[in-house]
Design an enzyme around this catalytic site. Structure first.
Site, mmCIF file in Angstrom:
data_model
loop_
_atom_site.group_PDB
_atom_site.id
_atom_site.type_symbol
_atom_site.label_atom_id
_atom_site.label_comp_id
_atom_site.label_asym_id
_atom_site.label_seq_id
_atom_site.Cartn_x
_atom_site.Cartn_y
_atom_site.Cartn_z
ATOM 1 N N ASP A 88 108.542 19.801 165.135
ATOM 2 C CA ASP A 88 108.863 19.200 166.427
ATOM 3 C C ASP A 88 107.623 19.323 167.305
ATOM 4 O OD1 ASP A 88 109.925 18.291 168.754
ATOM 5 O OD2 ASP A 88 111.398 19.889 168.999
ATOM 6 N N HIS A 123 116.752 15.169 169.626
ATOM 7 C CA HIS A 123 117.104 16.469 169.041
ATOM 8 C C HIS A 123 118.167 16.348 167.949
ATOM 9 C CE1 HIS A 123 115.168 18.178 172.846
ATOM 10 N NE2 HIS A 123 114.371 18.400 171.827
HETATM 11 N N1 AG3 Z 1 108.259 16.297 170.702
HETATM 12 C C1 AG3 Z 1 107.832 14.932 170.503
HETATM 13 C C2 AG3 Z 1 107.209 14.303 171.697
HETATM 14 C C3 AG3 Z 1 106.425 13.075 171.447
HETATM 15 C C4 AG3 Z 1 106.418 12.230 172.644
HETATM 16 N N2 AG3 Z 1 105.210 11.513 172.788
HETATM 17 C C5 AG3 Z 1 104.805 10.943 173.946
HETATM 18 N N3 AG3 Z 1 105.543 11.014 175.008
HETATM 19 N N4 AG3 Z 1 103.661 10.323 173.972
HETATM 20 C C6 AG3 Z 1 108.989 16.603 171.866
HETATM 21 C C7 AG3 Z 1 109.557 17.963 171.908
HETATM 22 C C8 AG3 Z 1 111.024 17.909 172.113
HETATM 23 N N5 AG3 Z 1 111.666 19.083 171.636
#
Ligand code: AG3
Length: 276
Positions: free
Chosen positions: A155, A62
């Site tokens: 995100d 973050h």
């Molecule tokens: N956003 C990115 C997550 C990617 C993780 N990928 C995985 N575990 N294969 C996450 C949201 C956080 N605010």
């Protein structure tokens, strides 16, 4: 009896955590959602079997997805976050002294609800005075608005399910129109070790639209391979050079690390063709 959760990060490797309880499992209109308690990382939010965030290491992702752009844009007044329904990115954005408003556009209301119910330390800024939260399709939102944001942060989950289009060139082109003349786009662009094709797709897609495109890295223990990439497209300002000193309360980001994060290992440079 021991219970373990495994994310199959590729068909050939899994990342397992010992879990002490399951707090929620549901099928939302968009994806499978689960919240579990783990011994090592505290509470963990899962979407479609993939780790989205955990109480213990969320700050790394973050801070890094938010502060590199916010600190290298001279005037990051209006920031848009697409996805990020847990609120962690919004928390970092509205904490930045130069930001006047952070707008979150999340497609799945149940992600926001799970964050409110189980992750108070991550979702704590959803009701901040500088925050605006919209439950809408981010893809439509960027099609329908123009020329009003200084920074757009994507995100998203990995490019499967509802997030596929968030990695497309037409989406990046719409974000370009949504940004002011000196705006910046930041996206999470996956793991260079396990998904070089995703890193390349995001980087090349953004590079085709933005005059300046750069990739930077962070170490995130619960994401596939631990080495995670972010890609920034900028209309004017160099994202590598911080012009704000904001780093109070950070546990990963520093102004020095900001610049260091753009120093890429050879194998990563090769994925993006040296970034040229
Ligand atoms: N956003 C990115 C997550 C990617 C993780 N990928 C995985 N575990 N294969 C996450 C949201 C956080 N605010």
């Amino acid at each position: 009896m021991e219970l373990w959760f495994t994310e199959y990060q590729t068909p050939a490797i899994g990342f397992s955590c010992k879990s002490t309880s399951t707090l929620r499992t549901e099928k939302t209109a968009f994806q499978d959602l689960a919240v579990i308690e783990t011994e090592q990382f505290g509470r963990m939010l899962l979407l479609d079997g993939m780790v989205m965030t955990t109480e213990k290491d969320e700050f790394i992702y973050h801070e890094m997805i938010s502060l590199v752009a916010c600190n290298s844009h001279p005037n990051p007044e209006n920031v848009l976050i697409i996805g990020g329904g847990d609120g962690g990115t919004l928390r970092e954005v509205v904490r930045h002294p130069a930001v006047k408003q952070g707008t979150l556009v999340e497609i799945d209301e149940r992600v926001v609800q799970a964050a409110r119910d189980f992750f108070p330390s991550i979702s704590c800024a959803l009701d901040h005075v500088k925050s605006k939260v919209l439950i809408e399709d981010g893809i439509k939102y960027v099609q329908e608005n123009e020329n009003c944001y200084d920074i757009v942060i994507v995100d998203s989950t990995d490019p499967v399910g509802p997030a596929i289009e968030l990695f497309s060139k037409s989406f990046y082109a719409n974000v370009y129109k949504l940004l002011r003349d000196d705006g910046m786009l930041v996206v999470q662009s996956d793991s260079p070790y396990y998904h070089p094709e995703v890193v390349r797709m995001a980087f090349n897609g953004i590079k085709d639209i933005f005059p300046l495109t750069k990739l930077y890295l962070a170490n995130i223990p619960t994401y596939p391979s631990g080495l995670w990439s972010f890609t920034i497209g900028s209309k004017k300002h160099d994202p590598e050079q911080p012009c704000h000193t904001h780093q109070q309360g950070c546990r990963y980001y520093t102004n020095k690390l900001h610049e260091a994060a753009f120093q890429l290992p050879v194998l990563v440079k090769q994925i993006i063709g040296n970034g040229e």
